[in-house]
Design an enzyme around this catalytic site. Structure first.
Site, short mmCIF file in Angstrom:
data_model
loop_
_atom_site.label_atom_id
_atom_site.label_comp_id
_atom_site.label_asym_id
_atom_site.label_seq_id
_atom_site.Cartn_x
_atom_site.Cartn_y
_atom_site.Cartn_z
N SER A 177 36.87 43.04 46.74
CA SER A 177 35.64 43.54 47.35
C SER A 177 34.46 43.19 46.48
O SER A 177 34.60 43.05 45.25
CB SER A 177 35.72 45.06 47.52
OG SER A 177 34.45 45.60 47.85
N LYS B 39 39.47 47.54 42.50
CA LYS B 39 39.37 46.14 42.90
C LYS B 39 39.09 45.24 41.70
O LYS B 39 39.56 44.09 41.65
CB LYS B 39 38.29 45.97 43.96
CG LYS B 39 38.61 46.64 45.29
CD LYS B 39 39.86 46.06 45.94
CE LYS B 39 40.05 46.57 47.35
NZ LYS B 39 41.27 46.01 48.00
N TYR C 39 36.71 53.00 43.90
CA TYR C 39 37.22 51.88 44.71
C TYR C 39 36.92 50.55 44.02
O TYR C 39 37.80 49.68 43.89
CB TYR C 39 36.56 51.94 46.08
CG TYR C 39 36.81 50.77 46.99
CD1 TYR C 39 38.01 50.63 47.68
CD2 TYR C 39 35.82 49.80 47.19
CE1 TYR C 39 38.22 49.56 48.54
CE2 TYR C 39 36.02 48.73 48.05
CZ TYR C 39 37.22 48.62 48.72
OH TYR C 39 37.42 47.56 49.57
#
Length: 254
Positions: free
Chosen positions: A146, A163, A159
């Site tokens: 991402s 990643k 998050y």
């Protein structure tokens, strides 16, 4: 068609491939001739996606895999290889529910589960296929990363950290297995119009704010990730390894 994109002798397994980007990638690889193994944590969704792609004329199998449960990784790997006799291409798209909000507010147990599903379990999944890819001297591992892995966000800090760690795994695989003609890369989209991001694009004000920071002026659609996926999976991308490819409408360079 340029022969470098021909996948007619290849088998691809794609986790998280019953909707959104994963399904679009599975269809794109199948359109280039690959046999595909689709998967999600829901058996009914998996069977329905496999049936739908089969009706389109593609060679496809459905195998359930819950990326949050380490115990299912080995059985998934065995079933995926059994479906068509091998797996040449692995796309890790599936993700467990990420904690939202500032990292200071993150529930650490939820963060632990995220890191296990995003990093540890995806590495365990790759380990199911890497040795046989090396024996055949062809393999492509592609992890779904991402833009949040490189650009900090007040709502996606945990998050993004997961990643970023996944990007490191990709680079390590690329270095360790490159001599066996096995490649590893990551695709790092910005916001894509999928169910995962609906809280953002479903709110007109939040979407407007987001688009003001994106030179392309719009969100990506799931199909706009497919071209990069085909490149990284196919012989056309045979010298691309250890890379994080941003698909973000120039968001990462602003």
């Amino acid at each position: 068609m340029y022969k470098g994109f021909d996948l007619s002798d290849k088998v691809a397994a794609i986790t998280g491939s019953t909707a959104g980007m994963g399904l679009a990638i599975a269809r794109g690889l199948a359109q280039c001739g690959a046999k595909v193994v689709v998967s999600s944590n829901d058996k009914e969704d998996t069977d329905q996606a496999a049936h739908a792609l089969s009706k389109e004329g593609f060679q496809v199998a459905g195998v359930r895999c819950d990326i949050t449960d380490r115990r299912g990784i080995g059985p998934f790997g065995a079933e995926a290889k059994r479906a068509f006799g091998k797996v040449d291409i692995l796309f890790c798209v599936a993700l467990g529910p990420p904690p939202m909000g500032p990292v200071n507010d993150a529930d650490l147990e939820t963060l632990d589960r995220l890191l296990i599903s995003t990093v540890s379990n995806n590495l365990a999944l790759a380990q199911q296929f890497l040795p046989e890819m090396a024996e055949r001297r062809y393999g492509s591992i592609v992890m779904m990363s991402s833009i949040a892995s490189e650009r900090a966000s007040p709502n996606l800090g945990a998050y993004g950290a997961g990643k970023a760690a996944l990007n490191g795994i990709v680079r390590s695989i690329a270095v360790e297995w490159g001599a066996s003609n096995v490649r590893a890369n990551a695709i790092a989209p910005s916001m894509v119009r999928t169910a995962f991001s609906k809280d953002f694009w479903g709110d007109p004000e939040r979407e407007k704010t987001r688009m003001a920071r994106t030179p392309a002026g719009r969100l990506a659609e799931p199909e706009e990730v497919v071209g990069a996926a085909i490149l990284l999976a196919s012989p056309a991308g045979s010298y691309i390894s250890g890379q994080v490819l941003f698909i973000d409408g120039a968001r990462s360079v602003t």
